[in-house]
Design a protein around this motif. Sequence first.
Motif, PDB file in Angstrom:
ATOM      1  N   PRO A   2       0.837  -1.208   0.000  1.00 18.71           N
ATOM      2  CA  PRO A   2       0.000   0.000   0.000  1.00 18.71           C
ATOM      3  C   PRO A   2       0.869   1.254   0.000  1.00 18.71           C
ATOM      4  N   ALA A   3       0.464   2.228  -0.786  1.00 15.68           N
ATOM      5  CA  ALA A   3       1.225   3.477  -0.855  1.00 15.68           C
ATOM      6  C   ALA A   3       1.230   4.161   0.500  1.00 15.68           C
ATOM      7  N   ARG A   4       2.289   4.882   0.774  1.00 14.14           N
ATOM      8  CA  ARG A   4       2.388   5.649   2.020  1.00 14.14           C
ATOM      9  C   ARG A   4       1.236   6.631   2.103  1.00 14.14           C
ATOM     10  N   ALA A   5       0.578   6.673   3.253  1.00  5.85           N
ATOM     11  CA  ALA A   5      -0.574   7.558   3.437  1.00  5.85           C
ATOM     12  C   ALA A   5      -0.141   9.016   3.304  1.00  5.85           C
ATOM     13  N   GLU A   6      -0.826   9.742   2.455  1.00  4.73           N
ATOM     14  CA  GLU A   6      -0.531  11.162   2.260  1.00  4.73           C
ATOM     15  C   GLU A   6      -1.353  11.993   3.233  1.00  4.73           C
ATOM     16  N   PRO A   7      -0.726  12.758   4.122  1.00  2.46           N
ATOM     17  CA  PRO A   7      -1.517  13.635   5.005  1.00  2.46           C
ATOM     18  C   PRO A   7      -2.219  14.708   4.187  1.00  2.46           C
TER      19      PRO A   7
ATOM     20  N   VAL B 276      -3.625  17.853  -1.877  1.00  2.00           N
ATOM     21  CA  VAL B 276      -3.893  16.429  -1.656  1.00  2.00           C
ATOM     22  C   VAL B 276      -5.394  16.229  -1.474  1.00  2.00           C
ATOM     23  N   PHE B 277      -5.979  15.311  -2.255  1.00  3.35           N
ATOM     24  CA  PHE B 277      -7.408  15.063  -2.237  1.00  3.35           C
ATOM     25  C   PHE B 277      -7.661  13.590  -1.961  1.00  3.35           C
ATOM     26  N   ALA B 278      -8.483  13.309  -0.944  1.00  2.57           N
ATOM     27  CA  ALA B 278      -8.765  11.936  -0.535  1.00  2.57           C
ATOM     28  C   ALA B 278     -10.022  11.428  -1.246  1.00  2.57           C
ATOM     29  N   TYR B 279      -9.987  10.139  -1.640  1.00  2.74           N
ATOM     30  CA  TYR B 279     -11.091   9.541  -2.387  1.00  2.74           C
ATOM     31  C   TYR B 279     -11.502   8.202  -1.781  1.00  2.74           C
ATOM     32  N   ASP B 280     -12.820   8.013  -1.646  1.00  2.00           N
ATOM     33  CA  ASP B 280     -13.339   6.681  -1.393  1.00  2.00           C
ATOM     34  C   ASP B 280     -13.103   5.871  -2.666  1.00  2.00           C
ATOM     35  N   THR B 281     -12.572   4.672  -2.496  1.00  2.00           N
ATOM     36  CA  THR B 281     -12.060   3.921  -3.644  1.00  2.00           C
ATOM     37  C   THR B 281     -12.594   2.500  -3.654  1.00  2.00           C
ATOM     38  N   SER B 282     -12.933   2.018  -4.841  1.00  2.00           N
ATOM     39  CA  SER B 282     -13.263   0.613  -5.025  1.00  2.00           C
ATOM     40  C   SER B 282     -12.659   0.153  -6.342  1.00  2.00           C
ATOM     41  N   GLY B 283     -12.363  -1.154  -6.436  1.00  2.00           N
ATOM     42  CA  GLY B 283     -11.856  -1.663  -7.693  1.00  2.00           C
ATOM     43  C   GLY B 283     -10.659  -2.565  -7.534  1.00  2.00           C
ATOM     44  N   PHE B 284     -10.091  -2.960  -8.677  1.00  6.29           N
ATOM     45  CA  PHE B 284      -9.012  -3.938  -8.699  1.00  6.29           C
ATOM     46  C   PHE B 284      -8.282  -3.875 -10.034  1.00  6.29           C
ATOM     47  N   GLU B 285      -7.140  -4.535 -10.087  1.00  6.18           N
ATOM     48  CA  GLU B 285      -6.454  -4.849 -11.334  1.00  6.18           C
ATOM     49  C   GLU B 285      -6.040  -6.311 -11.259  1.00  6.18           C
TER      50      GLU B 285
ATOM     51  N   ARG C 164      -9.393   3.732   0.625  1.00  2.00           N
ATOM     52  CA  ARG C 164      -9.136   5.179   0.627  1.00  2.00           C
ATOM     53  C   ARG C 164      -7.810   5.424  -0.074  1.00  2.00           C
ATOM     54  N   THR C 165      -7.821   6.259  -1.105  1.00  7.55           N
ATOM     55  CA  THR C 165      -6.609   6.628  -1.826  1.00  7.55           C
ATOM     56  C   THR C 165      -6.598   8.140  -2.008  1.00  7.55           C
ATOM     57  N   THR C 166      -5.517   8.671  -2.548  1.00 10.39           N
ATOM     58  CA  THR C 166      -5.416  10.115  -2.758  1.00 10.39           C
ATOM     59  C   THR C 166      -4.971  10.428  -4.182  1.00 10.39           C
TER      60      THR C 166
ATOM     61  N   ARG D  78      -1.522  12.901  -9.680  1.00 14.19           N
ATOM     62  CA  ARG D  78      -0.967  11.561  -9.478  1.00 14.19           C
ATOM     63  C   ARG D  78      -1.832  10.756  -8.515  1.00 14.19           C
ATOM     64  N   TRP D  79      -2.309   9.620  -8.993  1.00 14.62           N
ATOM     65  CA  TRP D  79      -3.053   8.667  -8.171  1.00 14.62           C
ATOM     66  C   TRP D  79      -2.181   7.441  -7.955  1.00 14.62           C
ATOM     67  N   GLN D  80      -1.950   7.062  -6.691  1.00 14.73           N
ATOM     68  CA  GLN D  80      -1.046   5.941  -6.408  1.00 14.73           C
ATOM     69  C   GLN D  80      -1.617   5.083  -5.270  1.00 14.73           C
ATOM     70  N   PRO D  81      -2.373   4.024  -5.614  1.00 17.46           N
ATOM     71  CA  PRO D  81      -2.924   3.158  -4.575  1.00 17.46           C
ATOM     72  C   PRO D  81      -1.887   2.233  -3.941  1.00 17.46           C
ATOM     73  N   PHE D  82      -0.866   1.821  -4.716  1.00 14.15           N
ATOM     74  CA  PHE D  82       0.224   0.973  -4.236  1.00 14.15           C
ATOM     75  C   PHE D  82       1.553   1.606  -4.608  1.00 14.15           C
ATOM     76  N   GLU D  83       2.609   1.202  -3.909  1.00 13.70           N
ATOM     77  CA  GLU D  83       3.943   1.635  -4.321  1.00 13.70           C
ATOM     78  C   GLU D  83       4.228   1.167  -5.750  1.00 13.70           C
ATOM     79  N   GLU D  84       3.641   0.024  -6.130  1.00 17.14           N
ATOM     80  CA  GLU D  84       3.899  -0.573  -7.436  1.00 17.14           C
ATOM     81  C   GLU D  84       2.857  -0.204  -8.492  1.00 17.14           C
TER      82      GLU D  84
END
Length: 210
Positions: A31-36, A41-50, A65-67, A80-86
């Motif tokens: 999981p990506a480092r939480a952005e304060p 910085v904008f926080a989003y309720d998130t659903s989905g997958f790859e 929750r992603t930003t 920039r949207w980054q749910p994971f480091e990868e």
Amino acid sequence: MRRLPAAALALLVVVAGAAVWRLLPRDEVTPARAEPLRPGVFAYDTSGFEEVDILGGARHEYPRRTTIVVRRGGCGLVLRWQPFEERFQEWELCDGLRLRSISERHEFFGNDNRRTYRCDESSRFDGAYRCSTGETTEVARVVSSEDGHVRVETTLSGGSTGSGARELWLRPDGIPLRMAVENENTTPSLIGPVSYRERYELTLAEPSRG
């Protein structure tokens, strides 16, 4: 020839299976480092997958929750949207909502896949676009559009082939209030075609402070 006892044979099979399992590449994401929350910085309720179908398949469920981090760069703004480091997606905008480039990263089984698509002058974040890596080209056409809301359908050709769709609901300043994305594509590899599928939806939960 002396035959092994059934118990010994079963043990050999287990040991061999364990050895093969250890040699197989592992699929892991962080999981990506939480952005304060701060300006930009904008926080989003998130659903989905790859997911991919290679090596028995792997699926990454996106965090709830992603930003999206907005910064100044290039000829205007970078989102920039980054749910994971990868895994990240980045859009570079110029002169308002003109789309200059799309950059992305996906990683499965340790295979780091990064691409940057450079976009034609007429490309829009809130409309049609044509962007290319030089090997793969993505083209979007507008299906419907009204104030603050646009739906486009995309096609991928060249090194990867596929299709998808994207819906955007935007604030007057261009920040997404909601974004729904779906993609399916196939890419050749040394061990055969790799099919990739992604679905995600972001809904603005909390804007940046300040």
